[in-house]
Scaffold this motif. Structure first.
Motif, PDB file in Angstrom:
ATOM      1  N   SER A  79       0.834  -1.387  -0.288  1.00 33.47           N
ATOM      2  CA  SER A  79      -0.020  -0.045  -0.423  1.00 33.47           C
ATOM      3  C   SER A  79       0.618   1.629  -0.347  1.00 33.47           C
ATOM      4  O   SER A  79       0.592   2.184  -0.895  1.00 33.47           O
ATOM      5  N   THR A 133       3.776   1.636  -1.031  1.00 32.79           N
ATOM      6  CA  THR A 133       4.885   1.708  -1.946  1.00 32.79           C
ATOM      7  C   THR A 133       3.848   1.902  -3.189  1.00 32.79           C
ATOM      8  O   THR A 133       4.110   3.300  -4.155  1.00 32.79           O
ATOM      9  N   LYS A 134       2.310   1.529  -3.195  1.00 33.46           N
ATOM     10  CA  LYS A 134       1.288   2.146  -4.301  1.00 33.46           C
ATOM     11  C   LYS A 134       1.453   3.360  -4.390  1.00 33.46           C
ATOM     12  O   LYS A 134       1.561   4.512  -5.613  1.00 33.46           O
ATOM     13  N   ASP A 135       1.078   4.436  -3.072  1.00 33.29           N
ATOM     14  CA  ASP A 135       0.601   5.502  -2.968  1.00 33.29           C
ATOM     15  C   ASP A 135       2.669   6.263  -3.087  1.00 33.29           C
ATOM     16  O   ASP A 135       2.423   7.632  -3.778  1.00 33.29           O
ATOM     17  N   GLU A 166       4.291   5.300  -5.263  1.00 34.83           N
ATOM     18  CA  GLU A 166       4.103   4.758  -7.142  1.00 34.83           C
ATOM     19  C   GLU A 166       2.950   6.421  -7.062  1.00 34.83           C
ATOM     20  O   GLU A 166       3.794   7.046  -8.622  1.00 34.83           O
TER      21      GLU A 166
END
Length: 201
Positions: free
Chosen positions: A97, A99-101, A103
């Motif tokens: 989560s 990492t996604k944020d 990105e």
């Protein structure tokens, strides 16, 4: 004569007793081998050694007791392992989560620096009725993308894929989308749900 018969009978009985003892001993050894073979890898050898010396009924009870205790211990080990796995999964999920944020934030930073965003080509009935005709220079652009590009309604943007077209922006409520006239889609070689680059003009 009677004495001699009595002596022979006594020797014979002694021999029978010895043989019976040996048979008993061999039966015990055989039983021990059979039990070791059946429970090898399940019950440790030192525990098996003690168990095979017990009377058969007692031995069966003790084997059952040992296996129940071992199963209870394994259940707690499995539960502990599952708890650890569950915590690891939570940690991985949290990292994914984050990492996604990260990105998303990195993409926004790149878009802000380059002045270019990626937008998904969509359709809108209202747009089609009012602005979808040959020569139309209107594009609906998601408010989020407008904010990133720092453009306002009426400003021009460049839409790129296989070529580029300059269009005048109108705000659109759906995040991440751009609605362009059919002639623009054909010129750029894009279909609905394809991604295009949009930049400030």
């Amino acid at each position: 004569m009677d004495e001699e018969c009595q002596k022979l009978l006594a020797e014979k009985e002694e021999t029978i007793r010895d043989l019976q003892e040996k048979i008993k001993e061999l039966e015990m050894k055989l039983k021990a081998y059979e039990i070791r073979d059946v429970y090898r890898g399940i019950i440790p050898d030192d525990v098996l050694e003690k168990l095979v010396k017990l009377p058969p009924d007692q031995m069966v009870i003790e084997i059952g007791k040992y296996l129940r205790e071992k199963a209870a211990g394994m259940e707690s080990e499995v539960k502990e392992r599952n708890d650890k796995i569950s915590k690891l999964k939570e940690g991985i999920s949290e990292v994914a989560s984050l990492t996604k944020d990260a990105e998303v934030e990195a993409t926004k930073a790149v878009e802000l620096i380059t002045g270019t965003v990626k937008a998904k080509v969509g359709v809108d009935l209202n747009f089609a009725q009012k602005y979808d005709f040959e020569g139309s220079d209107i594009a609906f652009l998601g408010e989020d993308l407008m904010e990133t590009l720092k453009v306002e309604e009426g400003n021009y943007v460049t839409v790129r894929k296989n070529g580029s077209v300059n269009l005048r922006v109108m705000s659109y409520s759906k995040k991440g989308f751009v609605i362009v006239p059919t002639w623009v889609r054909e010129k750029l070689g894009v279909k609905i749900n394809d991604f295009v680059e949009v930049s400030r003009k």
